[in-house]
Design a protein around this motif. Sequence first.
Motif, short mmCIF file in Angstrom:
data_model
loop_
_atom_site.label_atom_id
_atom_site.label_comp_id
_atom_site.label_asym_id
_atom_site.label_seq_id
_atom_site.Cartn_x
_atom_site.Cartn_y
_atom_site.Cartn_z
N UNK A 168 -11.90 34.58 -36.23
CA UNK A 168 -11.24 33.42 -35.63
C UNK A 168 -10.56 33.79 -34.31
N UNK A 169 -9.88 34.94 -34.28
CA UNK A 169 -9.18 35.36 -33.06
C UNK A 169 -10.15 35.64 -31.93
N UNK A 170 -11.27 36.31 -32.24
CA UNK A 170 -12.26 36.62 -31.21
C UNK A 170 -12.89 35.35 -30.65
N UNK A 171 -13.09 34.35 -31.50
CA UNK A 171 -13.64 33.09 -31.02
C UNK A 171 -12.69 32.41 -30.03
N UNK A 172 -11.38 32.59 -30.24
CA UNK A 172 -10.41 32.04 -29.29
C UNK A 172 -10.50 32.72 -27.93
N UNK A 173 -10.77 34.04 -27.93
CA UNK A 173 -10.98 34.74 -26.67
C UNK A 173 -12.22 34.19 -25.96
N UNK A 218 -9.92 38.92 -45.79
CA UNK A 218 -9.02 38.10 -44.98
C UNK A 218 -8.91 38.67 -43.57
N UNK A 219 -8.86 39.99 -43.45
CA UNK A 219 -8.77 40.61 -42.13
C UNK A 219 -10.00 40.32 -41.30
N UNK A 220 -11.18 40.35 -41.93
CA UNK A 220 -12.41 40.01 -41.22
C UNK A 220 -12.36 38.57 -40.73
N UNK A 221 -11.93 37.66 -41.59
CA UNK A 221 -11.90 36.25 -41.23
C UNK A 221 -10.92 35.98 -40.09
N UNK A 222 -9.76 36.62 -40.14
CA UNK A 222 -8.77 36.47 -39.07
C UNK A 222 -9.33 37.00 -37.76
N UNK A 231 -17.73 27.17 -45.41
CA UNK A 231 -16.53 27.44 -44.63
C UNK A 231 -16.86 27.81 -43.20
N UNK A 232 -15.83 27.68 -42.35
CA UNK A 232 -15.94 28.05 -40.96
C UNK A 232 -14.85 29.04 -40.59
N UNK A 233 -14.40 28.97 -39.36
CA UNK A 233 -13.37 29.91 -38.90
C UNK A 233 -11.98 29.52 -39.38
N UNK A 242 -20.85 36.59 -29.88
CA UNK A 242 -21.71 37.37 -30.78
C UNK A 242 -20.88 38.35 -31.61
N UNK A 243 -19.75 38.80 -31.07
CA UNK A 243 -18.86 39.66 -31.85
C UNK A 243 -18.26 38.88 -33.02
N UNK A 244 -17.84 37.64 -32.75
CA UNK A 244 -17.30 36.79 -33.80
C UNK A 244 -18.36 36.52 -34.87
N UNK A 245 -19.60 36.30 -34.44
CA UNK A 245 -20.70 36.08 -35.38
C UNK A 245 -20.89 37.29 -36.29
N UNK A 246 -20.89 38.48 -35.70
CA UNK A 246 -21.10 39.69 -36.50
C UNK A 246 -19.92 39.94 -37.46
N UNK A 247 -18.71 39.68 -37.00
CA UNK A 247 -17.54 39.86 -37.87
C UNK A 247 -17.62 38.91 -39.06
N UNK A 248 -17.97 37.65 -38.81
CA UNK A 248 -18.09 36.69 -39.90
C UNK A 248 -19.25 37.03 -40.84
N UNK A 249 -20.31 37.59 -40.28
CA UNK A 249 -21.44 38.00 -41.12
C UNK A 249 -21.01 39.12 -42.07
N UNK A 250 -20.24 40.07 -41.55
CA UNK A 250 -19.73 41.15 -42.39
C UNK A 250 -18.76 40.61 -43.44
N UNK A 251 -17.97 39.59 -43.07
CA UNK A 251 -17.04 38.99 -44.01
C UNK A 251 -17.78 38.35 -45.19
N UNK A 252 -18.84 37.61 -44.87
CA UNK A 252 -19.63 36.98 -45.93
C UNK A 252 -20.27 38.04 -46.82
#
Length: 226
Positions: free
Chosen positions: A110-115, A103-107, A49-51, A154-164
């Motif tokens: 995705x939102x941070x990547x848009x920024x 779900x909150x982590x994943x959202x 999966x991705x964002x 890098x913030x988006x990367x860390x958030x997704x890492x925590x989600x996984x």
Amino acid sequence: MHKNTKVKIAIFVLLVGMASMFTSVVTDYWAVLSPKVDQVNTTCEAAHFGLWRLCKKNIYITEENTVGHGCGPISLPGEHNCTYFRHFTPGEESEILDVKTQKEYNISGAAISLFSILFMILGSLCILCSLHKGKDYLYKPAGMFFAFAGLCAITSVEVMRQSVKRMIDSEETIWIDYYYSWSFGCACAGFALLFLGGLGLLLVSMPQMPRNPWETCMDAEPEHMG
């Protein structure tokens, strides 16, 4: 090295960084998840999966040594099915996000990547205006925008890492094994190139400091005695 050459090198680094970040945002290989294989001659369902999207793959298991381990590898042939996350639809859950915090982590990721993309667009506009109208002072805000884009990446990367990590640790999900794939690597590369390229552009656009204090004194106009 001439200032224009340094600016061109910084812009090239930023272009590669933007390409890496865009690739990571639109692809679905941030992480690959596997459930436990219980028996052979049956199918197991791995996922990547991705964002924005989750893709599942039914893989037929024939080898005995895979029993008790994770399903895969994901490159094996099998039936492929992808569904988009319902990030912004209230009350609807995706199958993979069985726990609310996941779900909150994943959202958030995705939102941070848009920024990050927004900052990249603003930085690109500043560079285009500078190249078109010859206004070098626009390199400063451009450098800051790209550095901010890197920090968001890098913030988006860390958030997704925590989600996984939460998905694997949770008892409510079937996943027991995981690894980060090439989309995750593109996001990490995007962070490094955008942040370093942005800082480089910012430093190059700064006024040149004198080599030693005597240069400032020698360049100053002599005082006239009244």
